[in-house]
Design a protein around this motif. Structure first.
Motif, PDB file in Angstrom:
ATOM      1  N   LYS A   1       4.770  14.876 -10.869  1.00  0.00           N
ATOM      2  CA  LYS A   1       5.442  14.849 -12.454  1.00  0.00           C
ATOM      3  C   LYS A   1       4.492  14.971 -13.367  1.00  0.00           C
ATOM      4  O   LYS A   1       4.971  15.916 -14.009  1.00  0.00           O
ATOM      5  CB  LYS A   1       6.489  12.972 -13.394  1.00  0.00           C
ATOM      6  N   ARG A   2       3.060  15.430 -12.553  1.00  0.00           N
ATOM      7  CA  ARG A   2       2.182  15.927 -14.327  1.00  0.00           C
ATOM      8  C   ARG A   2       2.118  17.378 -14.123  1.00  0.00           C
ATOM      9  O   ARG A   2       2.468  18.007 -14.411  1.00  0.00           O
ATOM     10  CB  ARG A   2       0.903  14.963 -13.890  1.00  0.00           C
ATOM     11  N   HIS A   3       2.990  17.903 -12.715  1.00  0.00           N
ATOM     12  CA  HIS A   3       3.354  18.988 -12.398  1.00  0.00           C
ATOM     13  C   HIS A   3       3.941  20.019 -12.307  1.00  0.00           C
ATOM     14  O   HIS A   3       4.436  21.449 -13.144  1.00  0.00           O
ATOM     15  CB  HIS A   3       2.671  19.265 -10.993  1.00  0.00           C
TER      16      HIS A   3
ATOM     17  N   ARG B   1       0.492  -0.921  -0.199  1.00  0.00           N
ATOM     18  CA  ARG B   1       0.285  -0.131  -0.126  1.00  0.00           C
ATOM     19  C   ARG B   1       0.860   0.820   0.169  1.00  0.00           C
ATOM     20  O   ARG B   1       0.717   2.656  -0.961  1.00  0.00           O
ATOM     21  CB  ARG B   1      -0.648   0.058   1.046  1.00  0.00           C
ATOM     22  N   LYS B   2       1.841   0.802   0.230  1.00  0.00           N
ATOM     23  CA  LYS B   2       3.255   2.063   1.236  1.00  0.00           C
ATOM     24  C   LYS B   2       3.622   2.433  -0.717  1.00  0.00           C
ATOM     25  O   LYS B   2       3.330   3.941  -0.672  1.00  0.00           O
ATOM     26  CB  LYS B   2       4.278   2.270   1.932  1.00  0.00           C
ATOM     27  N   SER B   3       3.937   1.983  -1.452  1.00  0.00           N
ATOM     28  CA  SER B   3       4.301   1.416  -2.151  1.00  0.00           C
ATOM     29  C   SER B   3       3.419   2.177  -3.678  1.00  0.00           C
ATOM     30  O   SER B   3       3.786   3.215  -4.362  1.00  0.00           O
ATOM     31  CB  SER B   3       5.368   0.381  -2.579  1.00  0.00           C
ATOM     32  N   LEU B   4       2.192   1.853  -3.539  1.00  0.00           N
ATOM     33  CA  LEU B   4       1.209   2.008  -4.117  1.00  0.00           C
ATOM     34  C   LEU B   4       0.911   4.001  -4.576  1.00  0.00           C
ATOM     35  O   LEU B   4       0.960   4.590  -4.937  1.00  0.00           O
ATOM     36  CB  LEU B   4       0.407   1.727  -4.050  1.00  0.00           C
ATOM     37  N   ARG B   5       1.205   4.193  -3.193  1.00  0.00           N
ATOM     38  CA  ARG B   5       0.759   5.718  -2.726  1.00  0.00           C
ATOM     39  C   ARG B   5       1.895   6.744  -3.501  1.00  0.00           C
ATOM     40  O   ARG B   5       1.835   7.565  -3.388  1.00  0.00           O
ATOM     41  CB  ARG B   5       0.642   6.053  -0.749  1.00  0.00           C
TER      42      ARG B   5
ATOM     43  N   SER C   1       4.063   5.656  -5.391  1.00  0.00           N
ATOM     44  CA  SER C   1       3.968   5.946  -6.695  1.00  0.00           C
ATOM     45  C   SER C   1       2.948   7.063  -7.295  1.00  0.00           C
ATOM     46  O   SER C   1       3.147   7.368  -8.130  1.00  0.00           O
ATOM     47  CB  SER C   1       3.869   4.314  -7.505  1.00  0.00           C
ATOM     48  N   GLU C   2       2.126   6.677  -6.953  1.00  0.00           N
ATOM     49  CA  GLU C   2       0.639   7.712  -7.202  1.00  0.00           C
ATOM     50  C   GLU C   2       0.745   9.063  -7.254  1.00  0.00           C
ATOM     51  O   GLU C   2       1.142   9.953  -7.802  1.00  0.00           O
ATOM     52  CB  GLU C   2      -0.426   7.678  -6.207  1.00  0.00           C
ATOM     53  N   SER C   3       1.860   9.545  -5.982  1.00  0.00           N
ATOM     54  CA  SER C   3       2.071  10.870  -5.708  1.00  0.00           C
ATOM     55  C   SER C   3       3.297  11.387  -6.621  1.00  0.00           C
ATOM     56  O   SER C   3       3.451  12.848  -7.336  1.00  0.00           O
ATOM     57  CB  SER C   3       2.669  11.322  -4.231  1.00  0.00           C
TER      58      SER C   3
END
Length: 57
Positions: free
Chosen positions: A53-55, A40-44, A46-48
């Motif tokens: 990266k988009r910003h 779960r931590k790795s998913l969070r 990678s999402e952050s």
């Protein structure tokens, strides 16, 4: 389709305790919980990172 009842679950738990012992089951449960927490931590993370990266672009 048959549903698993409470008695079947209790019998499976009893068999697991007899085969592995309560200490080993406790250790396996803690290891599984740690693995799920890490996933779960790795998913969070990678999402952050994706959002950051988009910003930048």
């Amino acid at each position: 389709m048959m549903a698993i009842g409470i008695w079947q679950l209790l019998i499976l738990l009893l068999i697991a305790v007899l085969l592995f012992g309560s200490k080993r089951l406790r250790t396996l449960g803690a290891d599984l919980g740690g693995a799920i927490g890490g996933f779960r931590k790795s998913l969070r993370d990678s999402e952050s990172a994706d959002v950051a990266k988009r910003h930048v672009e």
